[in-house]
Design a protein around this motif. Structure first.
Motif, PDB file in Angstrom:
ATOM      1  N   MET A 184       0.820  -1.195   0.000  1.00 42.90           N
ATOM      2  CA  MET A 184       0.000   0.000   0.000  1.00 42.90           C
ATOM      3  C   MET A 184       0.868   1.265   0.000  1.00 42.90           C
ATOM      4  O   MET A 184       0.609   2.176  -0.755  1.00 42.90           O
ATOM      5  N   ILE A 185       1.884   1.301   0.855  1.00 44.35           N
ATOM      6  CA  ILE A 185       2.746   2.482   0.925  1.00 44.35           C
ATOM      7  C   ILE A 185       3.517   2.664  -0.374  1.00 44.35           C
ATOM      8  O   ILE A 185       3.699   3.780  -0.847  1.00 44.35           O
ATOM      9  N   PHE A 186       3.941   1.553  -0.991  1.00 44.59           N
ATOM     10  CA  PHE A 186       4.682   1.663  -2.241  1.00 44.59           C
ATOM     11  C   PHE A 186       3.789   2.171  -3.366  1.00 44.59           C
ATOM     12  O   PHE A 186       4.242   2.896  -4.241  1.00 44.59           O
ATOM     13  N   GLN A 187       2.510   1.827  -3.309  1.00 44.56           N
ATOM     14  CA  GLN A 187       1.567   2.325  -4.300  1.00 44.56           C
ATOM     15  C   GLN A 187       1.415   3.843  -4.153  1.00 44.56           C
ATOM     16  O   GLN A 187       1.440   4.579  -5.132  1.00 44.56           O
ATOM     17  N   LYS A 188       1.281   4.309  -2.905  1.00 43.66           N
ATOM     18  CA  LYS A 188       1.145   5.748  -2.671  1.00 43.66           C
ATOM     19  C   LYS A 188       2.414   6.492  -3.083  1.00 43.66           C
ATOM     20  O   LYS A 188       2.342   7.574  -3.664  1.00 43.66           O
ATOM     21  N   LEU A 189       3.564   5.920  -2.777  1.00 44.02           N
ATOM     22  CA  LEU A 189       4.827   6.551  -3.182  1.00 44.02           C
ATOM     23  C   LEU A 189       4.932   6.614  -4.707  1.00 44.02           C
ATOM     24  O   LEU A 189       5.383   7.617  -5.270  1.00 44.02           O
ATOM     25  N   GLY A 190       4.507   5.557  -5.369  1.00 43.86           N
ATOM     26  CA  GLY A 190       4.499   5.550  -6.830  1.00 43.86           C
ATOM     27  C   GLY A 190       3.563   6.603  -7.400  1.00 43.86           C
ATOM     28  O   GLY A 190       3.882   7.273  -8.391  1.00 43.86           O
ATOM     29  N   GLU A 191       2.410   6.775  -6.766  1.00 43.36           N
ATOM     30  CA  GLU A 191       1.461   7.800  -7.197  1.00 43.36           C
ATOM     31  C   GLU A 191       2.052   9.192  -7.028  1.00 43.36           C
ATOM     32  O   GLU A 191       1.914  10.059  -7.898  1.00 43.36           O
ATOM     33  N   LEU A 192       2.714   9.428  -5.884  1.00 40.44           N
ATOM     34  CA  LEU A 192       3.358  10.731  -5.655  1.00 40.44           C
ATOM     35  C   LEU A 192       4.392  11.022  -6.737  1.00 40.44           C
ATOM     36  O   LEU A 192       4.446  12.130  -7.285  1.00 40.44           O
ATOM     37  N   LEU A 193       5.199  10.033  -7.045  1.00 43.37           N
ATOM     38  CA  LEU A 193       6.223  10.191  -8.077  1.00 43.37           C
ATOM     39  C   LEU A 193       5.589  10.446  -9.438  1.00 43.37           C
ATOM     40  O   LEU A 193       6.030  11.322 -10.188  1.00 43.37           O
ATOM     41  N   ASP A 207      -3.188  22.203 -10.573  1.00 40.78           N
ATOM     42  CA  ASP A 207      -3.111  20.774 -10.866  1.00 40.78           C
ATOM     43  C   ASP A 207      -2.767  19.957  -9.619  1.00 40.78           C
ATOM     44  O   ASP A 207      -3.212  18.814  -9.498  1.00 40.78           O
ATOM     45  N   ILE A 208      -2.004  20.527  -8.695  1.00 43.62           N
ATOM     46  CA  ILE A 208      -1.753  19.827  -7.434  1.00 43.62           C
ATOM     47  C   ILE A 208      -3.093  19.593  -6.728  1.00 43.62           C
ATOM     48  O   ILE A 208      -3.357  18.504  -6.216  1.00 43.62           O
ATOM     49  N   HIS A 209      -3.949  20.601  -6.728  1.00 39.38           N
ATOM     50  CA  HIS A 209      -5.275  20.467  -6.122  1.00 39.38           C
ATOM     51  C   HIS A 209      -6.076  19.383  -6.838  1.00 39.38           C
ATOM     52  O   HIS A 209      -6.664  18.505  -6.204  1.00 39.38           O
ATOM     53  N   ARG A 210      -6.116  19.429  -8.154  1.00 37.21           N
ATOM     54  CA  ARG A 210      -6.888  18.451  -8.928  1.00 37.21           C
ATOM     55  C   ARG A 210      -6.413  17.032  -8.648  1.00 37.21           C
ATOM     56  O   ARG A 210      -7.215  16.139  -8.394  1.00 37.21           O
ATOM     57  N   GLN A 211      -5.103  16.828  -8.663  1.00 40.74           N
ATOM     58  CA  GLN A 211      -4.553  15.498  -8.434  1.00 40.74           C
ATOM     59  C   GLN A 211      -4.792  15.035  -6.994  1.00 40.74           C
ATOM     60  O   GLN A 211      -5.139  13.878  -6.758  1.00 40.74           O
ATOM     61  N   VAL A 218      -7.067  16.135  -4.689  1.00 40.38           N
ATOM     62  CA  VAL A 218      -8.452  16.076  -4.222  1.00 40.38           C
ATOM     63  C   VAL A 218      -9.327  15.229  -5.152  1.00 40.38           C
ATOM     64  O   VAL A 218      -9.981  14.282  -4.709  1.00 40.38           O
ATOM     65  N   ALA A 219      -9.336  15.551  -6.433  1.00 43.77           N
ATOM     66  CA  ALA A 219     -10.270  14.898  -7.357  1.00 43.77           C
ATOM     67  C   ALA A 219      -9.770  13.558  -7.890  1.00 43.77           C
ATOM     68  O   ALA A 219     -10.518  12.582  -7.927  1.00 43.77           O
ATOM     69  N   VAL A 220      -8.514  13.489  -8.296  1.00 41.03           N
ATOM     70  CA  VAL A 220      -8.017  12.278  -8.947  1.00 41.03           C
ATOM     71  C   VAL A 220      -7.671  11.183  -7.943  1.00 41.03           C
ATOM     72  O   VAL A 220      -8.162  10.055  -8.040  1.00 41.03           O
ATOM     73  N   HIS A 221      -6.824  11.487  -6.972  1.00 40.48           N
ATOM     74  CA  HIS A 221      -6.337  10.467  -6.037  1.00 40.48           C
ATOM     75  C   HIS A 221      -7.081  10.440  -4.704  1.00 40.48           C
ATOM     76  O   HIS A 221      -6.895   9.507  -3.921  1.00 40.48           O
ATOM     77  N   ALA A 222      -7.889  11.471  -4.426  1.00 39.89           N
ATOM     78  CA  ALA A 222      -8.656  11.569  -3.172  1.00 39.89           C
ATOM     79  C   ALA A 222      -7.769  11.404  -1.939  1.00 39.89           C
ATOM     80  O   ALA A 222      -8.138  10.755  -0.965  1.00 39.89           O
ATOM     81  N   TRP A 223      -6.602  12.019  -1.979  1.00 43.26           N
ATOM     82  CA  TRP A 223      -5.703  11.979  -0.826  1.00 43.26           C
ATOM     83  C   TRP A 223      -6.221  12.864   0.297  1.00 43.26           C
ATOM     84  O   TRP A 223      -5.840  12.693   1.455  1.00 43.26           O
ATOM     85  N   LEU A 225       4.397  19.089   1.674  1.00 41.76           N
ATOM     86  CA  LEU A 225       3.325  18.881   2.650  1.00 41.76           C
ATOM     87  C   LEU A 225       2.300  17.857   2.161  1.00 41.76           C
ATOM     88  O   LEU A 225       1.801  17.052   2.949  1.00 41.76           O
ATOM     89  N   VAL A 226       2.002  17.874   0.863  1.00 45.77           N
ATOM     90  CA  VAL A 226       1.096  16.865   0.310  1.00 45.77           C
ATOM     91  C   VAL A 226       1.735  15.484   0.451  1.00 45.77           C
ATOM     92  O   VAL A 226       1.081  14.516   0.854  1.00 45.77           O
ATOM     93  N   GLY A 227       3.022  15.379   0.124  1.00 43.95           N
ATOM     94  CA  GLY A 227       3.731  14.113   0.277  1.00 43.95           C
ATOM     95  C   GLY A 227       3.692  13.620   1.708  1.00 43.95           C
ATOM     96  O   GLY A 227       3.490  12.429   1.967  1.00 43.95           O
ATOM     97  N   TRP A 228       3.871  14.528   2.668  1.00 43.01           N
ATOM     98  CA  TRP A 228       3.815  14.174   4.088  1.00 43.01           C
ATOM     99  C   TRP A 228       2.421  13.663   4.450  1.00 43.01           C
ATOM    100  O   TRP A 228       2.274  12.675   5.148  1.00 43.01           O
ATOM    101  N   HIS A 229       1.415  14.353   3.968  1.00 44.65           N
ATOM    102  CA  HIS A 229       0.034  13.973   4.254  1.00 44.65           C
ATOM    103  C   HIS A 229      -0.284  12.577   3.700  1.00 44.65           C
ATOM    104  O   HIS A 229      -0.997  11.805   4.333  1.00 44.65           O
TER     105      HIS A 229
END
Length: 175
Positions: free
Chosen positions: A1-10, A30-34, A36-41, A67-71
């Motif tokens: 799961m963590i590797f998937q999130k790290l891959g998404e961040l990258l 686009d940071i907001h779109r990705q 909130v809307a795309v990845h629902a982080w 900060l998004v990466g930290w979150h």
């Protein structure tokens, strides 16, 4: 799961690195779109909190990415997101700077520079609109933003005074 999130961040921040024409502010939309809307982080409120925190702390405008990466993935996410946003464009700029210096007085370089100005301005305008929509301030927020923009464009008023007045008007409207 963590590797998937790290891959998404990258996958999100690596390509965005090349779009930071106007600085970190130019990719906020686009940071907001990705995020909130795309990845629902996170939701709009959490995004606005991170955005506000990134603006009040010293450092580059792209601190929001950290900060998004930290979150999303804690310390590792913050490091990876920061590397993804800074490294690709830094390597590209380093290579282009040498080429740019060599041909700086040619007409095509001046044309490229002139063409990037409206692109950067448009991206920053899109970021501002995204933040106003996410803040859900309604017509008051849009009115204050428009009046502030016009005041700064057509007068020599101090930006801090405009910020204070805008905040005061918005506070009175909500109170």
């Amino acid at each position: 799961m963590i590797f998937q999130k790290l891959g998404e961040l990258l996958a999100v921040f690596g390509p965005l690195s090349f779009l930071t024409v106007g600085g970190g502010q130019s990719i906020v939309s686009d940071i907001h779109r990705q995020s909130v809307a795309v990845h629902a982080w996170m939701d709009d409120g959490e995004f606005l909190d991170l955005f506000a925190l990134s603006r009040i702390t010293p450092g580059p405008g792209s601190l929001l990415v950290t900060l998004v990466g930290w979150h999303v993935a804690g310390f590792t996410g913050a490091l990876l997101a920061s590397a993804a946003i800074f490294l690709p464009c830094s390597v590209l700029v380093y290579g282009l700077a040498r080429l740019w210096a060599r041909f700086q007085h040619t007409p095509w370089i001046r044309a490229i520079e002139a063409g990037l100005v409206p692109v950067a301005a448009g991206m920053i305008l899109a970021a501002s609109a995204t933040l106003l929509r996410a803040a859900e301030g309604g017509p008051w927020a849009w009115s204050v933003a428009a009046a502030s923009t016009l005041a700064l464009m057509f007068t020599r008023i101090n930006a801090f005074l405009v910020l204070g007045l805008g905040g005061g008007v918005f506070w009175l409207a909500l109170g």
